[in-house]
Structure formats: C-alpha cells, structure tokens
Design an enzyme around this catalytic site. Sequence first.
Site, short mmCIF file in Angstrom:
data_model
loop_
_atom_site.label_atom_id
_atom_site.label_comp_id
_atom_site.label_asym_id
_atom_site.label_seq_id
_atom_site.Cartn_x
_atom_site.Cartn_y
_atom_site.Cartn_z
N THR A 121 0.83 -1.28 -0.06
CA THR A 121 0.16 0.05 0.11
C THR A 121 0.72 1.32 0.01
O THR A 121 0.32 2.41 0.08
CB THR A 121 -0.88 -0.02 1.26
OG1 THR A 121 -0.11 -0.30 2.30
CG2 THR A 121 -2.00 -1.02 1.12
N GLY A 122 2.04 1.23 0.09
CA GLY A 122 2.99 2.36 0.00
C GLY A 122 2.79 2.91 -1.48
O GLY A 122 2.46 2.61 -2.28
N GLN A 126 5.05 4.11 -3.55
CA GLN A 126 5.84 3.72 -4.78
C GLN A 126 5.45 2.26 -5.18
O GLN A 126 5.26 1.85 -6.32
CB GLN A 126 7.36 3.61 -4.28
CG GLN A 126 8.17 5.03 -4.28
CD GLN A 126 9.50 4.86 -3.84
OE1 GLN A 126 10.18 3.80 -3.37
NE2 GLN A 126 10.23 5.81 -4.28
N LYS A 159 -2.54 -4.80 8.02
CA LYS A 159 -3.76 -4.36 7.02
C LYS A 159 -4.19 -5.73 6.75
O LYS A 159 -3.40 -6.79 6.10
CB LYS A 159 -3.13 -3.40 6.12
CG LYS A 159 -3.01 -1.98 6.72
CD LYS A 159 -2.55 -1.14 5.62
CE LYS A 159 -2.44 0.35 6.24
NZ LYS A 159 -2.22 1.28 5.11
N GLU A 183 18.33 0.66 -1.82
CA GLU A 183 19.41 0.93 -1.63
C GLU A 183 19.85 1.42 -0.16
O GLU A 183 18.84 1.71 0.54
CB GLU A 183 19.92 2.21 -2.64
CG GLU A 183 21.26 2.33 -2.72
CD GLU A 183 21.48 3.55 -3.71
OE1 GLU A 183 22.82 3.89 -4.05
OE2 GLU A 183 20.50 4.19 -4.29
N TYR A 238 19.19 -0.45 -18.68
CA TYR A 238 18.42 0.16 -19.65
C TYR A 238 19.06 0.64 -21.14
O TYR A 238 18.23 0.31 -21.87
CB TYR A 238 17.89 1.57 -18.87
CG TYR A 238 17.52 1.41 -17.33
CD1 TYR A 238 17.14 -0.08 -16.78
CD2 TYR A 238 17.36 2.23 -16.39
CE1 TYR A 238 16.81 -0.09 -15.41
CE2 TYR A 238 16.99 2.20 -15.09
CZ TYR A 238 16.65 1.00 -14.74
OH TYR A 238 16.39 0.91 -13.39
N GLU A 296 31.31 -4.08 -13.47
CA GLU A 296 31.83 -2.88 -13.12
C GLU A 296 33.03 -3.14 -11.93
O GLU A 296 33.24 -4.37 -11.61
CB GLU A 296 31.05 -1.78 -12.46
CG GLU A 296 30.13 -2.16 -11.23
CD GLU A 296 29.09 -1.31 -10.81
OE1 GLU A 296 28.70 -1.27 -9.68
OE2 GLU A 296 28.64 -0.59 -11.80
N HIS A 354 27.73 3.47 -6.89
CA HIS A 354 27.29 2.04 -6.13
C HIS A 354 27.81 1.86 -4.73
O HIS A 354 29.23 1.80 -4.79
CB HIS A 354 27.31 0.88 -7.15
CG HIS A 354 26.53 0.91 -8.45
ND1 HIS A 354 26.64 0.20 -9.46
CD2 HIS A 354 25.25 1.63 -8.41
CE1 HIS A 354 25.59 0.64 -10.28
NE2 HIS A 354 24.70 1.47 -9.78
#
Length: 681
Positions: free
Chosen positions: A52-53, A55, A78, A132, A195, A245, A288
């Site tokens: 329900t947040g 985001q 909930k 993160e 991406y 990386e 990162h």
Amino acid sequence: MIRQLRVRGRSAPLKHIHVSSFSTSARHCSYEDTIANLKIGAHTRVIFQGFTGRQATANAKESLAWGTNIVGGVTPGKNGEHLGLPLLPTVREAMEKLKPDATGIYVAAHQAPGAIEEAIEAEIPLIVAVAEHIPVHDMLRIHSMLKTQSKCRLVGANAPGIISAIGKCRIGFQPLPCFMPGRVGIVAKSGTLSYESVASTTRAGLGQSLCISVGGDVLPGTNFVDGLKVFEHDDDTEGILLIGEIGGTAELDAAEWIKDYRKRTPNPKPIAALIGGVRAAPGRIMGHAGAFVLPGEPDALTKVKHLEDAGVTIVNHPGKFGEAMKGLLSNYRPGSTRSATPGASQRRSMHTISRRIRPTTRSQALRPSTMVHKRNLYIRENLALNLLRESNINVSEYSGQGNKRLLAVGIDRKNLSPCIIASPASDPEQPHVGAKKFPFDYRKGFDPSSTQEIAEYLQLDQSAKESLLKVINGLVDLFMQKEAFLLETTIVEQAGDVKVVGAHFGFDDAAFRSTKRQADVHALRRTEDEDAQELEAEKDGIVYIKLAGDGNIGTLVNGAGLAMNTVDALADAGGKAANFLDTGGKATSETVKKSFQVILQDPRVKVIFVNIFGGLTLGDMIANGVLLAFKELEMRLPVVVRIRGTNEKEGQKIIAESGLPLHAFDDFEEAAAKAIELANR
C-alpha cells in the site's frame, strides 16, 4: 513423478531444462539449487511487500497494465483489498492463501532486512529487494541464512529487479517502454547501463528474453554465473550481455565459467560484455555501494582481460550492444550441433567494437589503500589506533625493525561472508600484492583453528601464533560490533609478539544513515579532511568525485554505472573528464541545477557534457533542468546534452529550440566528439 517448472507462459519438466546443472551436487541441496527460480514469466504469481506504499502502488499499477501476474500483497497490520487485489498482514499468510512464486519488496532500507527475512521464513521462491543503502552487516546476516536453505533465491539488494520481456513479468522498477520481447538475455550490475543496453537491443530489432539486474550492492543475492547458468538452458535466449564494473571478483568467476561453457558446448551462445570503471578514481566508491576495490580484488582492466581471454566481445558503450550482438548472432544457429572454433566469431569483431584502454598516469595505478572511499566512512589513522587500544590490541610506532605485513578483516564477496585478509608483502607501495582471504561464518565467528594457516601465510614465527590470534580476535570483535566493512592494519613481529603499527579503517555509514546505528563511529568523521565540493554535492544526494589530472570536460550523468562508463568512453574517444557525477537514478530539474553548480566550481572545466538515459528519469524534465540552470546560474560555458530513453524526442526538441549555447545529440559518439572539440578550443 516429475515436478513441473512453469517457464514464461508454458510448463516444462525440470529434466528438460537441465536443473541438475544448477547444483554443485545431485544429492546435497543448497542455495545454488534456487537458480531455477530466476526463470520468471507469464506464469509467475507475484506479491508485493509494502503493497500500500506510494511507490509500490504506482509500480503495481504499471506492472499490472503491462501484464504482470500480481496476485496481491502485504502490509503489516492491514487486511482487505488494494488495487482490487487481496491485502494481507503477513508474508506467511500471503504464502498460504495466494501461493506466490515471487515477492517484490518495496520498503525503505531500514525495513528491508526484516522484510527479506520474513520472505525467507515463508519460503517464497524468488525474493526481489530493490532498496539501496541496506546496512552491509544486515546483508551478511541474511546471506548466512540463505546459505542454509534451498527454497528461496534473492535478487538484489540495491537492484532494479528482474524482468521477462517475453512473459511480461516485471518485478522491480525497470522502464517498460525500452523493452521488446526478443532473444537477448542480460545480466547486469548497473541499472542505467542495463536500460541503455535494453534500448540498444530493441533498436537493433533483437529484443530481450530475460533481464536480471544483480545490483550494485557489496553482497548481491544473485551473481553473473547464476544468470549465465539460466541463459545457457533458456531456449528463448540466443545471445547474452554481461554488464559489470569495479568491485569484487564476479566478472572473473563469469570468465572462468564462460571458458568452460565454450569448451563443452559445440554451438555456444555468443556473449558480449561491458565493464565500467576503467578510469575510476583509485580507492573511491563510484556511486554504487559495491563499486570499489578491496585488498586482493582485481581492477576493471583485469576483468576486461579475463573476459576477452574467455572469448567474450567487449564493447565500451552500452549503445553499441545492439549492433555488436546482431553481428554475433548472424553466425549463431539455435539448436545447431556443428562444431565451432572457440571464440573465433567473437574475436573477429572485437576490435571493431572497442579499443583497449590503459592507465595513462601514475595516479591511476595507485593502490586502493592510498586513497579515501566516499559513501562509506573512513576515519583518521590516529582514531583507528585509539579504537585498537580500547580493544587491548598491542599498538606501537614502527621502529624500523621487523617486516611489515598486511592483516585485515573485510568482506569476501565471493563467499558472501566476512574474512581475514593477509599478505606477507612488505612493499609499502604495494601492500595488497599477494593478499589472501580466509572466510569465516558470520554467525559462528572466526575459528581459532585457522590461526596456524594464517600465521604460516604471513611467514610469522611459530611463537607469534598466540599473539596473532589476540590481534585477529580483537579486529573481528571490532568489525562485528562497529559494523565495519574493512579494518586494515599493518603489523610487525618482534620476538614472537605481533604489534600493530598502522591502521586504515572503513565503516558502513548505511548503518547510521538508514537505522541510526553506530552514532559513535559516525561521530568520528572529520569533514575538514574531505573535498568541499564533494560535501556540497552530498547534501543534495549527488555523488561527485573530482578526478585527478588535467581533465577539462565536466560530466553530469544519471546513474552510477552510466557515470562510470561516460568517463571511460570519453577517454576512449580522446577526451578527459574532470569529474564523476551521479545525480542518482531519478534525477530532477533541481538536482540537475545543483549538479551544474558543483561542476562550475572546477576552473579546469571548459565544457559540460550531460549524458542522460531516461529510464525513470524523463528526458523533457532533464532538458528543462538544463535550461533552468542556464538562466539561474548565468552560465557561460557551452553544454553538450545527450538525452536518450523516455521522452527523448521531447527533451532534444527543448534543447534544440532554446536559443542557448546548447548542443543536443542522441548518439553518444557524436556528443562526445562535440564535447572534446569544445573543450580543446
């Protein structure tokens, strides 16, 4: 009876997808047996934790519209419905009633460890954690749990997630407009680089099968070899992209796996790769959490070399993946059993894709311990030595007698555990040469029986064994109690007594930022030792690192991986970046303006290169941010803007019609050439 595993919209017997190859042993169940859980698709029943947040709600709406089979979610305390789907108070109840195959965890970093543990206890097959800044010791504890079971597979943390373009299943926050069902599998550390790689393969008409973002964390739950094993047996995947990386050894492990795969497979699937951080600032965390080099770990060039030796095609920019893979696939015939010369078809095209980059200054060859990491807390040496004294560890000044040796407690990223790091090297310029790791279980602690092996490796006298154990125990206790990620000491042996004569201590500042733990350690930070511009950027959530040398191109990029690659690719084109700057994966007009302010304080900068790939970030919003910066900061420097991805045409149009000294491009090489030209005028 053969158990069934549903694979992207269809069911396939496990024997047909070679699940036995995912396990190191046919008789012993282990975490490796959960690799098959990564094969998501239209069949995958997904729940959200933190449903329900804000985001999670926005993400669920997008994913449902795209076709993801979300069957409900969990919010503690909930019960009822959300978005017309069942809402339950616990993960265990959701597992019993909704029978999910996967869960997406959309909660803040301080809540994420508990949410992951709850999903493990409920035995949900696939757990995707996107948060993160989860404290590294929380992740060490979680990995110690994962190693003891064979039901749950973790993707993340600090990862965009996993997505099946064929099965229309998204568990994460990947930009959906970039994806197209197709035949390329992608496994990546960086979100923004993945991406752009997706967009490149889409533009090339290849599309994607399954994309696994392992994430940029220090201790990811899934690694490159795990992804490669899935793609090897996935009939929908014909070509593979690997995006790595700096930090850790996962790319070297992948190279060894690829060598073996190409030897035992008559018609191996072509593999291309990119490694970010060739031009990374030595000893710095490049955006990162896991993008830094610990003692004994390889640099980016070493990773490139190992992958090349394995027959992998190396590109220097993700925008080149599409055409590179199209060429490689032209020589590949799915299902063919004809023999091929290992590496031949890939090596022919390798040097037309990229050229090797070599360090050009001595500063780029410095050992990591000579610099200071950012985004983790390093303290002054005298404060580190004080912590040792408080732990009753023998500390003294170096008298000039006795060989210096390296002894540290750090993180073994391969074994996902803490470890002792030891090196008998006495060369102060190269203290990490010959560093060897001795891992130990996070929950059980250091096993004293390992002391003999460590003492022998350090070439210490037998009489020093007891003294060495005391130092190790003190360092391990400090490592655990203060949530360190590296406690590096220089030791000497004198008459059977081990003494510490130097210290370099790093602590996980996420423990303080996310949970307010370790406030006493965080109080040891001395901002007067740090760069003022970097501190200013940090206040706005921007990661800015001033690069040494005569760089004259200021870089402004969204996403750590793309920021690293921008510096690398500029150098490959003959340019010199003055800085690394990551606005964050979701840049705004305001952060763009703040970024300009920071860059403009560097008098070396002659042109600013804005390189944005619009995944979560909108191209038109970035363009408006650039215009805002020009007007409010009264800028005089020329700016080259490359915008690709979401709303790229709108953003390019805004730049082109602004009437300001802005240069808009969609091709990276053209944009880089223009930036270099302007910088050298």
